[in-house]
Structure formats: structure tokens, C-alpha cells
Design a protein around this motif. Structure first.
Motif, PDB file in Angstrom:
ATOM      1  N   LEU A 127       0.406   3.958  -3.143  1.00 57.86           N
ATOM      2  CA  LEU A 127      -0.410   5.154  -2.914  1.00 57.86           C
ATOM      3  C   LEU A 127       0.494   6.327  -2.541  1.00 57.86           C
ATOM      4  CD1 LEU A 127      -3.520   3.781  -0.966  1.00 57.86           C
ATOM      5  CD2 LEU A 127      -3.199   4.041  -3.428  1.00 57.86           C
ATOM      6  N   PRO A 128       0.732   7.256  -3.465  1.00 60.13           N
ATOM      7  CA  PRO A 128       1.638   8.392  -3.209  1.00 60.13           C
ATOM      8  C   PRO A 128       1.223   9.233  -2.001  1.00 60.13           C
ATOM      9  CG  PRO A 128       1.070   8.254  -5.539  1.00 60.13           C
ATOM     10  CD  PRO A 128       0.173   7.296  -4.829  1.00 60.13           C
ATOM     11  N   GLU A 129      -0.087   9.290  -1.734  1.00 63.22           N
ATOM     12  CA  GLU A 129      -0.577  10.107  -0.623  1.00 63.22           C
ATOM     13  C   GLU A 129      -0.068   9.611   0.731  1.00 63.22           C
ATOM     14  OE1 GLU A 129      -3.808  10.011  -3.836  1.00 63.22           O
ATOM     15  OE2 GLU A 129      -2.362   8.621  -2.928  1.00 63.22           O
ATOM     16  N   LEU A 130       0.406   8.380   0.780  1.00 63.09           N
ATOM     17  CA  LEU A 130       0.848   7.789   2.041  1.00 63.09           C
ATOM     18  C   LEU A 130       2.368   7.747   2.164  1.00 63.09           C
ATOM     19  CD1 LEU A 130      -1.700   4.823   2.195  1.00 63.09           C
ATOM     20  CD2 LEU A 130      -1.916   7.115   3.168  1.00 63.09           C
ATOM     21  N   GLN A 131       3.053   8.361   1.216  1.00 60.33           N
ATOM     22  CA  GLN A 131       4.518   8.267   1.168  1.00 60.33           C
ATOM     23  C   GLN A 131       5.240   9.452   1.821  1.00 60.33           C
ATOM     24  OE1 GLN A 131       5.379   7.588  -2.986  1.00 60.33           O
ATOM     25  NE2 GLN A 131       4.313   5.615  -3.001  1.00 60.33           N
ATOM     26  N   THR A 132       4.494  10.352   2.431  1.00 68.43           N
ATOM     27  CA  THR A 132       5.115  11.473   3.162  1.00 68.43           C
ATOM     28  C   THR A 132       4.584  11.502   4.605  1.00 68.43           C
ATOM     29  OG1 THR A 132       3.403  12.955   2.298  1.00 68.43           O
ATOM     30  CG2 THR A 132       5.521  12.885   1.113  1.00 68.43           C
ATOM     31  N   VAL A 147       0.841  -1.203   0.000  1.00 70.92           N
ATOM     32  CA  VAL A 147       0.000   0.000   0.000  1.00 70.92           C
ATOM     33  C   VAL A 147       0.873   1.248   0.000  1.00 70.92           C
ATOM     34  CG1 VAL A 147      -1.829   1.243   1.225  1.00 70.92           C
ATOM     35  CG2 VAL A 147      -1.775  -1.257   1.280  1.00 70.92           C
ATOM     36  N   TYR A 148       1.897   1.239   0.827  1.00 65.58           N
ATOM     37  CA  TYR A 148       2.829   2.373   0.902  1.00 65.58           C
ATOM     38  C   TYR A 148       3.453   2.646  -0.460  1.00 65.58           C
ATOM     39  CZ  TYR A 148       6.765   5.228   2.532  1.00 65.58           C
ATOM     40  OH  TYR A 148       7.676   6.247   2.723  1.00 65.58           O
ATOM     41  N   ALA A 149       3.824   1.599  -1.173  1.00 64.41           N
ATOM     42  CA  ALA A 149       4.502   1.741  -2.464  1.00 64.41           C
ATOM     43  C   ALA A 149       3.558   2.229  -3.564  1.00 64.41           C
ATOM     44  CB  ALA A 149       5.124   0.412  -2.877  1.00 64.41           C
TER      45      ALA A 149
END
Length: 331
Positions: free
Chosen positions: A286-291, A282-284
Motif C-alpha cells: 500500500l503506497p499510502e503507508l510508505q511515507t 501491508v507496508y510493501a
């Protein structure tokens, strides 16, 4: 960039259990634990047994995260065998499902609310409330957040908080707490009788103490870290509590394995039905969850998190007492 319900909906495609994969994780972890326990018994020297005992404690953390996922119905939600196996696992881990489900579900639904009760989480006072509290209230509050309390989580969080207090509060509703205490006492008795005090320490006490300390600290640091945000009920949102009030604990491959990817805590709070083995995916994707708001297991970062005591409304920061009340610390 998706936000709110749209972002939560985007995670739903990952909230799917793979039955074979879930069972593989459960059975392999149990096997690893049994093998390490056997190695501890076989090893002749205490200085060889000690690291093996710590390793067993780490594997207990992994097993607990698997149990935690099952309680969220993220894995094997329809398996009767898994239900009974995980109930037994919860009893052995001194975290009966009757207690864990209530407290942990409350935590997910009220995480980072300033005016909420602290069921299932460490209490957080505002600096103003702390200042106006009695000495007894301050002492109780600081004891609950004290590093020694967290280090001794085996006793304070699990034996006392998850078993003894609920049992005394309502024995009929929390009978599994009594069962957990009796099973734990029986386990010690059997191992001491068969193998002696020394092996009981290395196969039971040290692993449980290690797992309790790590589990208690991780749960603390996931919601008590320098960049955390707390809000009143009026400004609170489920998405905000996940992304602004739940940390991403950066770990290496080994610790991610041992902790069942619980470091991806912001994602877990966004959608608790995502199996632990899919959180990195999921982290990889969904860009919204990468910061996310990041913590680590570096000793300096651990000390920094443990020093945080009160929420300053004006600064919108969780602060150490000496920073929140500089004039008091100077006296």
C-alpha cells in the motif's frame, strides 16, 4: 492516493489470520524462551548469563506482542485453547487481559486526542495547561513521563499500573491482577528455592526488567516523537491518529523479529486486526503507508523522544520544557 475510510477498507484483505502460521509463531516463541532459560541455568559465568538474560527479555517482548495481537482478535480469534493460553500469558506478563483490553481499546479509540483522558497511554499536556497547573500537578505529570519511570516500566507500568492499582480499585472485576501478583511471587519463590537468588535474578528479574523497559519505551515513542500531531476532539479522525500520531520505528531484521513488527505502528493503528506477521506485507503493497513519520532506536533519537514534554498549540509541535518555556529555563 486513498484516504479515510477508503484506505482503511484497503487494509481489510490483510486482516486475515492464518491459523497454522499463528500457532507456529506462538509455539516457536515459547520454545525459544524455554531454551534460552535453560541456557541461562547451564551457563557457569555471570557475564555469559547476562546477555542471555537480555535475550530472554527480548523474547518476552515478542511474546507480549503476540498476546497483544490476540487481544485485538487479529490472531486465533475463535480458538478456545489460544484464549486460555493467552490469558495465562497475560497473567505471567503482569498484563491481565481484563485490564489490557479496556485500557488498550480506549487508547486505540482516543489516541492523540488532547482533551481525552490518558487511559492506556502516557498523558500529554498543552504548554498552556502545564503553565497553569499547580506544582503538584506538574510533578505528577513529569513523573509519569520521566525516563526513569519508563526505564523501570517493570515496576511502574506493569506491576503497579496493570496489577496493583486496578486490584485496589476493583478487586472483583480485576481479580486477574491479584492472580498475576500471586503467580509472580510464587514464580520467584520456586526459582529461588530450587536454584538460588542468582539464577532467579538472571531467569526472572533481568528478563522482566528488560522486557518492561523496552515495552514501556516503545509504547511511549510510538506516540511521543518529534513529528507527532495532537488534535482536539473536533479535529480528530481515526485515520489521522494512525498516520499522523503513530510512528514507524525503523528497526533491523533482528529487532523487528523480537518486537513482532510493532514498529509498523501506523499500520497497526489503522487496522488493529492485521496479524503482526502481515504488517510488512501491508507496508510493501500500500503506497499510502510508505511515507510514515519515522523514529529509530538510535540512542540520540531515544533521548530526543524522551525530552519531549508538552504540546505547543501555536507551533503544533511536541516540545521539551526548555524550548516551550525558554525564559523559565534561563532563570
Amino acid at each position: 492516493m486513498r484516504t479515510g475510510k477508503t484506505l482503511i477498507l484497503a487494509t481489510r484483505e490483510f486482516a486475515k489470520d492464518n491459523t497454522a502460521q499463528s500457532w507456529a509463531h506462538i509455539l516457536s516463541t515459547i520454545l525459544y524462551m524455554l531454551v534460552v532459560a535453560a541456557i541461562i541455568i547451564w551457563l557457569p559465568m555471570w557475564y555469559l548469563r547476562l546477555p542471555a538474560s537480555v535475550l530472554l527479555g527480548l523474547l518476552m517482548v515478542r511474546m507480549f506482542v503476540i498476546y497483544h495481537d490476540h487481544q485485538h482478535h487479529a490472531i486465533l480469534p475463535h480458538s478456545k485453547l489460544a484464549k486460555w493460553l493467552m490469558r495465562l500469558g497475560g497473567i505471567l506478563a503482569m498484563t491481565p487481559s481484563c485490564i489490557w483490553q479496556h485500557s488498550h481499546n480506549h487508547h486505540h479509540n482516543h489516541n492523540s486526542k488532547l482533551r481525552s483522558t490518558h487511559i492506556g497511554s502516557y498523558p500529554v499536556m498543552t504548554s498552556e495547561r502545564y503553565k497553569n497547573s499547580t506544582k503538584k500537578e506538574r510533578l505528577k505529570y513529569l513523573l509519569m513521563r520521566h525516563p526513569v519511570t519508563i526505564l523501570c516500566g517493570y515496576f511502574t507500568v506493569f506491576i503497579l499500573g496493570m496489577c496493583i492499582i486496578p486490584m485496589l480499585d476493583n478487586l472483583k472485576a480485576n481479580r486477574d491482577s491479584l492472580i498475576a501478583l500471586l503467580v509472580h511471587a510464587l514464580l520467584y519463590t520456586l526459582v529461588i528455592s530450587a536454584l538460588g537468588w542468582t539464577l532467579a535474578a538472571f531467569t526472572i528479574f533481568i528478563p522482566f526488567f528488560t522486557a518492561g523497559a523496552i515495552g514501556s519505551y516503545l509504547f511511549y515513542a510510538q506516540h511521543n516523537f518529534p513529528q507527532v500531531i495532537f488534535k482536539d476532539k473536533e479535529g480528530w479522525s481515526y485515520e489521522g491518529a494512525a498516520l499522523d500520531s503513530s510512528s514507524f520505528c525503523k528497526m533491523g531484521t533482528v529487532m523487528n523479529f523480537m518486537t513482532g513488527n510493532i514498529g509498523y505502528h501506523h499500520i497497526h493503528h489503522l487496522n488493529a486486526k492485521i496479524p503482526f506477521y502481515r504488517l510488512p506485507e501491508v507496508y510493501a503493497k500500500l503506497p499510502e503507508l510508505q511515507t510514515p513519520r519515522i523514529t529509530t532506536l538510535h540512542p540520540k533519537e531515544i533521548l530526543r523522544c524522551l525530552s519531549l514534554k508538552v504540546w505547543d498549540v501555536e507551533q503544533q509541535r511536541l516540545l521539551p520544557l526548555k524550548v516551550a518555556f525558554p525564559s523559565d529555563s534561563a532563570k
